[in-house]
Design an enzyme around this catalytic site. Structure first.
Site, PDB file in Angstrom:
ATOM      1  N   LYS A 138      31.540 -11.725  56.218  1.00  0.00           N
ATOM      2  CA  LYS A 138      30.229 -12.132  55.730  1.00  0.00           C
ATOM      3  C   LYS A 138      29.936 -13.546  56.240  1.00  0.00           C
ATOM      4  O   LYS A 138      29.694 -14.479  55.478  1.00  0.00           O
ATOM      5  CB  LYS A 138      30.212 -12.104  54.193  1.00  0.00           C
ATOM      6  CG  LYS A 138      30.409 -10.736  53.585  1.00  0.00           C
ATOM      7  CD  LYS A 138      29.219  -9.848  53.856  1.00  0.00           C
ATOM      8  CE  LYS A 138      29.354  -8.494  53.197  1.00  0.00           C
ATOM      9  NZ  LYS A 138      28.172  -7.628  53.412  1.00  0.00           N
ATOM     10  N   GLN A 141      27.009 -15.947  55.246  1.00  0.00           N
ATOM     11  CA  GLN A 141      27.023 -16.625  53.956  1.00  0.00           C
ATOM     12  C   GLN A 141      27.839 -17.915  53.988  1.00  0.00           C
ATOM     13  O   GLN A 141      27.819 -18.690  53.036  1.00  0.00           O
ATOM     14  CB  GLN A 141      27.563 -15.678  52.885  1.00  0.00           C
ATOM     15  CG  GLN A 141      26.690 -14.433  52.716  1.00  0.00           C
ATOM     16  CD  GLN A 141      27.200 -13.524  51.616  1.00  0.00           C
ATOM     17  OE1 GLN A 141      27.915 -13.944  50.729  1.00  0.00           O
ATOM     18  NE2 GLN A 141      26.817 -12.253  51.676  1.00  0.00           N
ATOM     19  N   HIS A 146      27.239 -24.300  51.945  1.00  0.00           N
ATOM     20  CA  HIS A 146      28.345 -23.655  51.244  1.00  0.00           C
ATOM     21  C   HIS A 146      29.649 -24.413  51.475  1.00  0.00           C
ATOM     22  O   HIS A 146      30.352 -24.779  50.529  1.00  0.00           O
ATOM     23  CB  HIS A 146      28.481 -22.212  51.735  1.00  0.00           C
ATOM     24  CG  HIS A 146      29.695 -21.505  51.220  1.00  0.00           C
ATOM     25  ND1 HIS A 146      29.701 -20.802  50.040  1.00  0.00           N
ATOM     26  CD2 HIS A 146      30.954 -21.413  51.720  1.00  0.00           C
ATOM     27  CE1 HIS A 146      30.905 -20.293  49.833  1.00  0.00           C
ATOM     28  NE2 HIS A 146      31.692 -20.655  50.843  1.00  0.00           N
ATOM     29  N   HIS A 149      29.566 -28.135  50.078  1.00  0.00           N
ATOM     30  CA  HIS A 149      29.662 -28.244  48.629  1.00  0.00           C
ATOM     31  C   HIS A 149      31.072 -27.929  48.140  1.00  0.00           C
ATOM     32  O   HIS A 149      31.599 -28.598  47.253  1.00  0.00           O
ATOM     33  CB  HIS A 149      28.648 -27.314  47.967  1.00  0.00           C
ATOM     34  CG  HIS A 149      28.522 -27.506  46.492  1.00  0.00           C
ATOM     35  ND1 HIS A 149      27.919 -28.600  45.936  1.00  0.00           N
ATOM     36  CD2 HIS A 149      28.937 -26.750  45.450  1.00  0.00           C
ATOM     37  CE1 HIS A 149      27.959 -28.518  44.622  1.00  0.00           C
ATOM     38  NE2 HIS A 149      28.577 -27.396  44.294  1.00  0.00           N
ATOM     39  N   THR A 208      19.026 -17.904  39.351  1.00  0.00           N
ATOM     40  CA  THR A 208      18.526 -19.127  39.968  1.00  0.00           C
ATOM     41  C   THR A 208      17.921 -20.040  38.921  1.00  0.00           C
ATOM     42  O   THR A 208      18.064 -21.271  38.987  1.00  0.00           O
ATOM     43  CB  THR A 208      17.491 -18.797  41.055  1.00  0.00           C
ATOM     44  OG1 THR A 208      18.076 -17.909  42.013  1.00  0.00           O
ATOM     45  CG2 THR A 208      17.040 -20.071  41.763  1.00  0.00           C
ATOM     46  N   GLN A 211      20.628 -21.899  37.306  1.00  0.00           N
ATOM     47  CA  GLN A 211      21.082 -22.995  38.155  1.00  0.00           C
ATOM     48  C   GLN A 211      20.150 -24.202  38.054  1.00  0.00           C
ATOM     49  O   GLN A 211      20.592 -25.352  37.963  1.00  0.00           O
ATOM     50  CB  GLN A 211      21.163 -22.519  39.611  1.00  0.00           C
ATOM     51  CG  GLN A 211      22.087 -21.349  39.856  1.00  0.00           C
ATOM     52  CD  GLN A 211      23.553 -21.732  39.704  1.00  0.00           C
ATOM     53  OE1 GLN A 211      23.874 -22.897  39.600  1.00  0.00           O
ATOM     54  NE2 GLN A 211      24.425 -20.747  39.684  1.00  0.00           N
ATOM     55  N   ARG A 266      11.951 -15.368  51.835  1.00  0.00           N
ATOM     56  CA  ARG A 266      13.343 -14.947  51.983  1.00  0.00           C
ATOM     57  C   ARG A 266      13.591 -13.566  51.390  1.00  0.00           C
ATOM     58  O   ARG A 266      14.716 -13.189  51.157  1.00  0.00           O
ATOM     59  CB  ARG A 266      14.276 -15.956  51.296  1.00  0.00           C
ATOM     60  CG  ARG A 266      14.155 -17.338  51.879  1.00  0.00           C
ATOM     61  CD  ARG A 266      15.213 -18.253  51.311  1.00  0.00           C
ATOM     62  NE  ARG A 266      15.027 -19.622  51.743  1.00  0.00           N
ATOM     63  CZ  ARG A 266      15.859 -20.619  51.464  1.00  0.00           C
ATOM     64  NH1 ARG A 266      16.943 -20.386  50.769  1.00  0.00           N
ATOM     65  NH2 ARG A 266      15.616 -21.840  51.886  1.00  0.00           N
TER      66      ARG A 266
END
Length: 306
Positions: A138, A141, A146, A149, A208, A211, A266
């Site tokens: 993947k 991703q 990513h 962080h 989301t 978050q 998106r």
């Protein structure tokens, strides 16, 4: 020239060890920044270069059972972290306002030190998120955000724990982050269990929003420092960094929310089947997780049926 650089590096290393909170002595990876930095640099190298090339001519691994066990184990670990933060301060003696660091060796202070270390160590376990992406091919991703962080947060937390007193209002964001991870990994665990659990994931569109709420809470809480008449928090620089961190990621989340759910830029378009359920969703569920940018940034794409 090289000798001076090496000498200065050793002096800096010695200074760091001298300033390290003595209560952290004996905890894994806390005796030197070299160990954790080496691990994180290796992580970046494997994630960006070595891993994708190793898997280039190999079939992706399924890892379905592994993903289920891993995700629900992370639910349990983060729930325990939340419990520890509550027991040793946030649910007992903290005021949720100007809570100072406790320099003592009291049971409560030592309990908060342990809670902070467990949170710190959990970030190294979460590096497995990227490993699973690599093994399952993947690669889309494994974004810059990513990797950044996952590596930057544990690195900064090491310095925050060792060079500043552990505890106080500066730990609020860690507790909130652990709460969000309980929810996040629970979702991933159900997703990894397969399509039969899809009916229990109706709340995915709220992830989301959760978050965004996280970073609002963090920013609002830490902003109290700037409006209080008096708050003698011992390390104000830590306050500034937390505020900037929370604000930055709120902006990133808000931008994603606008692009994905308002402008719809998106939202992928896939063809629906006769039973009204798309193979795209089932494929993501079988693979173990829905796409996400980084540790805590979830991309829960809404599927348009045509």
């Amino acid at each position: 020239m090289l000798g001076d650089i090496i000498s200065n590096a050793f002096e800096l290393h010695t200074l760091v060890l001298q300033r390290t909170d003595h209560r952290l002595h004996g905890y894994l990876m806390m005796h030197s920044p070299l160990v954790m930095t080496s691990i994180l640099l290796t992580y970046v190298l494997l994630s960006v270069y070595v891993g994708p090339r190793f898997m280039a001519n190999r079939k992706p691994f399924s890892l379905k059972t592994t993903m289920v066990i891993y995700n629900f184990s992370m639910v349990a670990l983060n729930a325990y972290i939340v419990h520890q933060f509550l027991v040793w301060g946030w649910g007992t003696t903290y005021t949720w306002r100007c809570d100072l660091c406790d320099f003592s060796d009291s049971p409560q202070a030592l309990g908060m030190v342990r809670a902070c270390w467990i949170f710190f160590f959990s970030k190294f376990i979460e590096l497995l998120d990227t490993l699973f992406f690599v093994l399952r091919k993947k690669h889309s991703q494994i974004t810059f955000l990513h990797v950044f962080h996952h590596s930057f947060m544990p690195w900064t937390w090491w310095w925050g724990m060792t060079l500043t007193p552990v505890g106080g209002m500066g730990t609020f964001h860690a507790m909130v982050n652990a709460v969000v991870h309980v929810i996040m990994y629970f979702y991933y665990g159900l997703s990894a269990a397969g399509p039969r659990f899809q009916k229990y994931l109706w709340w995915k569109k709220y992830m989301t929003a959760i978050q965004l709420t996280q970073f609002i809470l963090i920013s609002v809480h830490i902003s109290q420092y700037y409006v209080m008449e008096k708050c003698d928090y011992q390390v104000p620089m830590w306050i500034h960094l937390i505020w900037m961190y929370g604000t930055l990621f709120f902006i990133l989340f808000a931008n994603f929310w606008v692009q994905a759910y308002i402008k719809g830029k998106r939202l992928p378009v896939v063809k629906s089947h006769e039973n009204g359920v798309t193979q795209a969703i089932f494929k993501e569920l079988e693979n173990g997780t829905m796409p996400y940018l980084s540790n805590g940034i979830v991309l829960l794409s809404k599927v348009k049926e045509i």
